[in-house]
Design a protein around this motif. Structure first.
Motif, PDB file in Angstrom:
ATOM      1  N   UNK A  27       0.842  -1.212   0.000  1.00 53.40           N
ATOM      2  CA  UNK A  27       0.000   0.000   0.000  1.00 53.40           C
ATOM      3  C   UNK A  27       0.872   1.255   0.000  1.00 53.40           C
ATOM      4  N   UNK A  28       1.877   1.224   0.835  1.00 55.52           N
ATOM      5  CA  UNK A  28       2.776   2.370   0.972  1.00 55.52           C
ATOM      6  C   UNK A  28       3.570   2.610  -0.320  1.00 55.52           C
ATOM      7  N   UNK A  86      -1.708  -6.138  -6.969  1.00 54.99           N
ATOM      8  CA  UNK A  86      -2.000  -4.707  -6.810  1.00 54.99           C
ATOM      9  C   UNK A  86      -1.128  -3.850  -7.735  1.00 54.99           C
ATOM     10  N   UNK A  87      -0.541  -4.501  -8.723  1.00 53.87           N
ATOM     11  CA  UNK A  87       0.255  -3.768  -9.711  1.00 53.87           C
ATOM     12  C   UNK A  87       1.616  -3.328  -9.218  1.00 53.87           C
ATOM     13  N   UNK A 152      -5.949  -6.556  11.154  1.00 52.30           N
ATOM     14  CA  UNK A 152      -7.287  -6.478  10.546  1.00 52.30           C
ATOM     15  C   UNK A 152      -7.413  -5.235   9.663  1.00 52.30           C
ATOM     16  N   UNK A 153      -6.940  -4.109  10.199  1.00 45.58           N
ATOM     17  CA  UNK A 153      -7.008  -2.854   9.463  1.00 45.58           C
ATOM     18  C   UNK A 153      -6.128  -2.914   8.211  1.00 45.58           C
ATOM     19  N   UNK A 154      -4.927  -3.463   8.369  1.00 44.28           N
ATOM     20  CA  UNK A 154      -3.973  -3.522   7.256  1.00 44.28           C
ATOM     21  C   UNK A 154      -4.532  -4.396   6.131  1.00 44.28           C
ATOM     22  N   UNK A 159      -6.797  -4.929   0.796  1.00 44.37           N
ATOM     23  CA  UNK A 159      -7.877  -5.450  -0.058  1.00 44.37           C
ATOM     24  C   UNK A 159      -8.638  -4.329  -0.771  1.00 44.37           C
ATOM     25  N   UNK A 160      -8.678  -3.174  -0.135  1.00 49.96           N
ATOM     26  CA  UNK A 160      -9.419  -2.079  -0.764  1.00 49.96           C
ATOM     27  C   UNK A 160      -8.562  -1.298  -1.766  1.00 49.96           C
TER      28      UNK A 160
END
Lengths: 162, 149
Positions: A27-28, A86-87, A152-154, A159-160
């Motif tokens: 994500x980062x 996620x590319x 859970x948050x990560x 996923x989003x």
């Protein structure tokens, strides 16, 4: 100001927590357009120590070394797949030696800006602060370190990510 | 996960009732069974015995680290046994063994397995810690000593 995070390294250590750390790093990396590498260091130092103390037989050392190499390949492959989904292309690095020393070496050699590690284990004794490999990697890192918490948050964050 | 986090009072036996090697292994595995850490007693004991058959895990200075891998567990489990009198465990130095660290791992967790054994190796190097553990009066005290270390 230039982007302060251009090269990220994730430490994968064969735990589910390190996979969560990888999700966060993906994500980062997307957010910062950073290059992402994942390393799994086969802890040869620990294997040698176990033989030296007599806990492991030579055949156990060899068997565990093979299993750790396979584990490293499997985990790195999985993390790579997580990135590709996620590319994000992830550079896979399988190393051998003392994890914290090898990680510090990789950071210097590859000019890594940020080391991402999984949540630190609950400290059960003062000794853990010195012998937990994740803890040692954090302490010996020449660059800034991000400790990923809240699985859970990560996972939701990962996923989003579209 | 640090080795200490695998331990509870339920998996520490002070003192061990056993007085020989075979009985110690059974007693430690039974501890795991009674604590609900394993389901298959025989498979777990077999894994430990098979390793001991190759060469005793009795080290020097009264310490033994019996261990094994088996699909009977899905995560690392550990137990500790303490014998003040000492038990003949065919140790490297031929002396009686007082401190037993049992570790059982599933076949697919080589990283945490090696890390936990390395931690036990570190622990066993502290003669002061081992002496205090051997002198512990009960499981509660032994766990307290390990956590304070």
């Amino acid at each position: 100001m230039n982007n302060p995070i251009r090269k990220i390294l994730i430490n994968i250590d064969g735990t589910e927590q390190s996979i969560v750390a990888a999700q966060y790093a993906i994500c980062l990396a997307r957010l910062c357009s950073a290059e992402l590498s994942a390393c799994y260091i086969v802890n040869i130092k620990a294997l040698n120590e176990l033989v030296r103390t007599g806990i492991f037989l030579k055949e156990e050392q060899e068997e565990n070394e093979r299993e750790l190499e396979t584990d490293a390949d499997n985990y790195l492959r999985y993390v790579h797949e997580l990135g590709m989904a996620k590319g994000i292309s992830i550079i896979k690095i399988r190393g051998m030696g003392s994890p914290n020393q090898e990680i510090a070496k990789l950071i210097r050699e590859r000019s890594i800006d940020l080391l991402v590690i999984s949540e630190l284990s609950r400290i059960g004794s003062r000794r853990d602060e010195f012998y937990d490999e994740n803890e040692r990697a954090m302490r010996s890192s020449p660059c800034s370190v991000l400790v990923v918490k809240n699985a859970e948050y990560v996972t939701h964050l990962y996923e989003s990510l579209v | 996960m640090p080795f200490i986090n695998l331990l509870t009072e339920q998996v520490i036996r002070v003192p061990l009732a056993s007085n020989n090697k075979a009985a110690v292994l059974r007693e430690l595995v039974q501890l795991l069974k009674d604590a609900g850490k394993i389901d298959d007693f025989e498979a777990t004991l077999k894994a430990v015995r098979e390793r001991e058959d190759k060469q005793s895990t009795g080290l020097e200075k009264g310490i033994a680290v019996p261990h094994g891998k088996t699909a009977a567990v899905t995560s690392l489990v550990a137990a500790i046994g303490i014998s003040k009198a000492g038990i003949d465990f065919i140790a490297m130095d031929g002396k009686p063994t007082h401190l037993f660290f049992l570790l059982i791992a599933p076949p697919n967790l080589p990283g945490p397995h090696v890390a936990a054994l390395a931690e036990i190796a570190q622990l066993s190097r502290s003669h002061d810690l081992c002496a205090r553990l051997i002198n512990a009066n009960d499981a509660k005290e032994a766990l307290k000593i390990l956590r304070k270390e």
